[in-house]
Design an enzyme around this catalytic site. Structure first.
Site, PDB file in Angstrom:
ATOM      1  N   ASP A 122       0.860  -1.180   0.000  1.00 23.32           N
ATOM      2  CA  ASP A 122       0.000   0.000   0.000  1.00 23.32           C
ATOM      3  C   ASP A 122       0.894   1.226   0.000  1.00 23.32           C
ATOM      4  OD1 ASP A 122      -2.380  -1.431   0.047  1.00 23.32           O
ATOM      5  OD2 ASP A 122      -2.552  -1.377   2.223  1.00 23.32           O
ATOM      6  N   ASP A 136      -6.980  -1.369  -4.427  1.00 20.21           N
ATOM      7  CA  ASP A 136      -8.027  -1.080  -3.436  1.00 20.21           C
ATOM      8  C   ASP A 136      -8.989  -0.031  -3.971  1.00 20.21           C
ATOM      9  OD1 ASP A 136      -6.640  -2.759  -1.684  1.00 20.21           O
ATOM     10  OD2 ASP A 136      -5.701  -1.109  -0.601  1.00 20.21           O
TER      11      ASP A 136
END
Length: 179
Positions: A122, A136
């Protein structure tokens, strides 16, 4: 073969583009930002938006940590479902088709990380919101678009039903007047 290509070109084109962008951006982050580090060329923007290098063993946005295996299996199941269900979506429902493709691309993007690296990389940090990535975002926007597409479809069907009722009432009135 031509039928399969005609049926799936949008799904695989959109999903493929998302997977490529997701994997390239994650590779750039892994290569240039040390784990736990952050980067923002515009200091004034740093309190609100920055790039960081973080890992996620759970679901999107850091939820349900240490569930990587479960989410990997779930990504495979969801991906198979999307590929099987996709041809049943009417071709004129482009928004619904794009929404499904975005969800497939996001699921595959994060699945690649789980298989190759273990945790998902991330790197997008906005305010105090959990750190996330392109995959995401794609899943989240895809779900939002799917909800919108289903709502629009429902509204069209309601309008069509209302038009049919009005036409039927007019026909009954015309018939009554002619008798």
């Amino acid at each position: 073969m031509k039928k399969i290509i005609r049926e799936y070109w949008l799904l695989f084109s959109v999903a493929g583009l998302i997977v490529v962008v997701d994997q390239v951006t994650k590779a750039i982050v892994r290569a240039n930002i040390p784990f736990g580090g952050r980067w923002m060329p515009l200091d004034w923007l740093a309190p609100y938006f920055r790039f960081v290098h973080w890992e996620n063993t759970g679901a999107a946005f850091g939820m349900f940590q240490s569930g990587g295996l479960i989410f990997g299996i779930l990504a495979v199941i969801v991906s198979i479902f999307i590929v099987i269900y996709y041809p049943q979506i009417p071709k004129e429902e482009k928004l619904m088709r794009v929404a499904m493709a975005m969800q497939l691309g996001g699921a595959i993007g994060n699945l690649i990380d789980r298989i190759v690296f273990g945790p998902v990389t991330d790197f997008i940090s906005v305010g105090s919101f959990p750190v996330f990535n392109i995959a995401d975002s794609s899943i989240t926007v895809g779900v939002g678009l799917l909800i919108l597409a289903l709502w629009l479809h429902d509204q069209r069907e309601k309008k069509e039903q209302q038009t049919l009722r009005e036409t039927a009432a007019e026909n009954v009135e015309t018939l009554d007047n002619s008798l």
